[in-house]
Design a protein around this motif. Structure first.
Motif, PDB file in Angstrom:
ATOM      1  N   GLU A 148       0.901  -0.457   0.491  1.00 17.10           N
ATOM      2  CA  GLU A 148      -0.133   0.138   0.298  1.00 17.10           C
ATOM      3  C   GLU A 148       1.084   0.947  -0.541  1.00 17.10           C
ATOM      4  N   GLU A 150      -0.093   4.324   1.015  1.00 17.57           N
ATOM      5  CA  GLU A 150      -0.001   5.018   2.215  1.00 17.57           C
ATOM      6  C   GLU A 150       1.187   4.093   3.335  1.00 17.57           C
ATOM      7  N   LEU A 151       1.400   3.029   3.915  1.00 20.71           N
ATOM      8  CA  LEU A 151       2.538   2.401   4.247  1.00 20.71           C
ATOM      9  C   LEU A 151       3.251   3.127   3.710  1.00 20.71           C
ATOM     10  N   VAL A 154       4.033   5.945   5.386  1.00 21.24           N
ATOM     11  CA  VAL A 154       4.220   5.890   7.115  1.00 21.24           C
ATOM     12  C   VAL A 154       5.983   5.821   7.404  1.00 21.24           C
ATOM     13  N   ALA A 157       8.565   7.983   5.821  1.00 20.38           N
ATOM     14  CA  ALA A 157       8.274   9.424   6.259  1.00 20.38           C
ATOM     15  C   ALA A 157       8.895   9.048   7.930  1.00 20.38           C
ATOM     16  N   ARG A 257      -8.576  -6.526   5.667  1.00 22.56           N
ATOM     17  CA  ARG A 257      -7.771  -5.732   4.401  1.00 22.56           C
ATOM     18  C   ARG A 257      -6.683  -5.321   3.462  1.00 22.56           C
TER      19      ARG A 257
ATOM     20  N   MET B  88       2.458   8.921  11.450  1.00 24.06           N
ATOM     21  CA  MET B  88       1.482   8.796  10.904  1.00 24.06           C
ATOM     22  C   MET B  88       0.992   8.216  10.209  1.00 24.06           C
ATOM     23  N   PHE B  90      -3.402   6.306   8.898  1.00 20.45           N
ATOM     24  CA  PHE B  90      -4.351   6.831   7.473  1.00 20.45           C
ATOM     25  C   PHE B  90      -5.854   6.022   7.898  1.00 20.45           C
ATOM     26  N   ASN B  92      -7.394   3.693   6.202  1.00 16.61           N
ATOM     27  CA  ASN B  92      -6.671   2.206   6.444  1.00 16.61           C
ATOM     28  C   ASN B  92      -5.671   2.140   7.491  1.00 16.61           C
ATOM     29  N   SER B  93      -6.128   1.186   8.104  1.00 19.25           N
ATOM     30  CA  SER B  93      -5.672   0.806   9.423  1.00 19.25           C
ATOM     31  C   SER B  93      -3.847   0.453   9.199  1.00 19.25           C
ATOM     32  N   ASN B  94      -3.739  -0.619   7.697  1.00 14.53           N
ATOM     33  CA  ASN B  94      -2.161  -0.593   6.879  1.00 14.53           C
ATOM     34  C   ASN B  94      -1.596  -1.198   8.236  1.00 14.53           C
TER      35      ASN B  94
END
Ligand SMILES: Nc1ncnc2c1ncn2[C@@H]1O[C@H](COP(=O)(O)OP(=O)(O)O)[C@@H](O)[C@H]1O
Ligand SMILES: [Mg+2]
Lengths: 257, 267
Positions: A148, A150-151, A154, A157, A257, B88, B90, B92-94
């Motif tokens: 993902e 977004e991961l 994370v 960062a 998910r 960070m 989001f 979605n907990s990821n």
């Protein structure tokens, strides 16, 4: 395994196979099919028993060439998959070449391999390898590509390097894809080894069947087919067990998910 | 007023910062001349219509995406790459499905320096710290559970713990409660409120829930449609600690209505 599950996973396929053999036997007997066209299961099993020594001998060669080719394919496919998934530029460069290579029928490569390495086990191992590394590489690359974004953010960062992200997320994430592809790869490797043996070899089930066919010993041909089927199932089952052992989380966590 | 943001020094400073995705003629302008300041310990919320550049603003401040123009500093230093003092989370907990909640929370410590170099030798101590953190968000006893054994709200709590474990200066939350049902969401508001009060961490919350923004934040920024500009800075003059009941009071509703009018769209 409870009784219900046992019935479902053991009894049901065994019964189905038995019925299939019975029907086959019946058809051969009722229509008096000649032995040279389609031998009945009883003839096949008789041939299997009578020629058990050469069959075991040749099956062993097919088995180890398959497994050897498959192991090389696993290592190579994994490395290639990680390379492809690592960077878009590598992906863009390698992928078309790979697709092109994969679309060459491997039977066509066997004569070249024989030319280079001579008649023997080496061409079978190499054919098994060449035919089976592709799905492994593609699956590993796919697994890496599904990280993902977004991961990744994370982790980036936090100062994570590309290697950190691969180690912590990419590679574990692609393991279910990797182990899943092993089932496909082992089947392909098996096909590759046998095809290579039928094109040119001095040992192996493919070679045995070719010789039997040339001398019209059709029951031996079918006995060979039967052994191939059993070996195929065993190899598939072995990789399936490895898969569930190593990636249980992907099955249990499937809803996650 | 509980927070006098002028009394605190600025942690993050944006001076007419713009940002775009891509280059040249096909570039997508996401943020246009945004100026704002976030003080140490301040809780800000950014609201605005979908696609206005809220997430982009987060990426910008965390150093994941460079600005096109303008000056951006964190702790007085210009941002030139990932700012490690950021955590960070989001929508979605990821969470990584092959790791337990505890191991998920520990992940940043395996990456951030100086923790990563001592991770093996200090593992016990780190695990204890993670368990305490999980306990503080109501997940005591769930450390060994895997993500699929947790509800959506619990996963989100764990995800926030993961963002906090390395004690970042700034906690960045991008629509963290967007996928939760109304009751769970309000529970998590309170969890976040208490976490922030206890740890004094600076929070930047991106949301499109105006009640959430007003309930939690000291300052709410409203962004316009793309390319995102800040059209309003609204200080929320509601005393802390705030109780959920405050959301039913007139001053609270007034602020929400005022913000709602600024965002426009269907009424
Ligand atoms: N990686 C990207 N590449 C190109 N355009 C992007 C990218 N990410 C976001 N955008 C565009 O930038 C604008 C702002 O996006 P975003 O910051 O995600 O909005 P928000 O979080 O407020 O919904 C959107 O129009 C979006 O289409
Ligand atoms: Mg967004």
């Amino acid at each position: 395994m409870d009784r219900r599950e046992f019935a479902l996973t053991v009894i049901s396929p065994a019964a189905f196979t038995a019925v299939l053999f019975l029907l086959w036997e019946l058809v051969c007997k009722v229509f008096a099919v000649p032995l040279t066209i389609l031998p009945a299961p009883s003839d096949v099993f008789a041939a299997l028993w009578q020629y058990r020594a050469p069959i075991v001998d040749n099956a062993w060669v097919t088995l180890w060439t398959t497994v050897a080719g498959f192991l090389i394919a696993t290592v190579f496919g994994l490395a290639l998959g990680i390379a492809i998934g690592w960077h878009r530029a590598i992906y863009a460069g390698i992928y078309p070449v790979l697709v092109g290579f994969n679309s060459i029928p491997k039977v066509a490569v066997v004569p070249v391999l024989i030319l280079w390495f001579g008649i023997g086990e080496v061409p079978a191992v190499l054919t098994a390898f060449l035919i089976s590394f592709f799905p492994i590489a593609v699956n590993v690359a796919t697994g890496l590509a599904t990280t993902e974004p977004e991961l990744e953010d994370v982790l980036r960062a936090l100062g994570a390097s590309k290697l950190d992200i691969m180690k912590k997320v990419g590679i574990p994430r692609s393991l279910p894809y990797f182990f899943g592809s092993l089932k496909v790869a082992i089947t392909l490797a098996f096909v590759g080894a046998v095809v290579s043996e039928t094109v040119g070899a001095n040992k192996g089930l493919g070679k045995l069947m070719l010789d039997a066919q040339a001398s019209f010993q059709v029951p031996i041909v079918f006995a060979g087919l039967l052994v191939l089927a059993v070996l195929g199932i065993l190899l598939y089952a072995a990789t399936a067990i490895i898969e569930t052992r190593f990636t249980g989380w992907a099955f249990r966590g499937g809803a996650n998910r | 007023m509980a927070v006098g943001s002028t009394a605190l020094s600025a942690l993050v400073k944006l001076d007419r910062v713009s940002m775009a995705y891509g280059r040249g003629a096909t570039a997508v302008r996401a943020i246009e001349e945004v100026s704002l300041e976030i003080a140490h310990g301040e809780f800000i919320a950014v609201v605005g219509p979908s696609g206005c550049g809220k997430s982009s603003l987060m990426k910008l401040i965390s150093g994941l995406h460079p600005p096109l123009a303008g000056a951006l500093t964190v702790e007085g230093r210009p941002v030139r790459g990932p700012v490690k003092s950021v955590g960070m989370a989001f929508q979605n907990s990821n969470l990584l499905p092959w790791r337990s909640a505890l191991d998920n929370v520990l992940l940043p410590l395996e990456i951030v320096r100086p923790y990563r170099d001592e991770f093996r030798s200090n593992r016990k101590q780190y695990a204890q710290k993670a368990e305490e953190l999980l306990g503080s968000v109501g997940l005591a006893g769930f450390a060994k559970k895997f993500p699929w054994e947790l509800s959506g709200g619990m996963q989100q709590r764990a995800s926030i713990c993961r963002a906090l474990i390395h004690e970042p200066e700034i906690l960045m939350l991008d629509e963290p409660f967007g996928a939760l049902d109304a009751f769970t969401r309000e529970e998590l508001w309170c969890t976040l409120r208490d976490l922030q009060a206890a740890r004094k961490v600076t929070v930047m919350l991106v949301t499109h829930d105006l009640r959430e923004a007003v309930f939690l934040a000291d300052t709410v920024y409203v962004m316009s449609n793309r390319p995102g500009r800040i059209v309003k800075r609204c200080a929320v003059d509601i005393a802390r600690p705030r109780d959920l009941d405050v959301t039913y009071t007139q001053p609270f509703q007034d602020i929400v209505h005022e913000l709602r009018a600024l965002i426009g769209g269907r009424h």
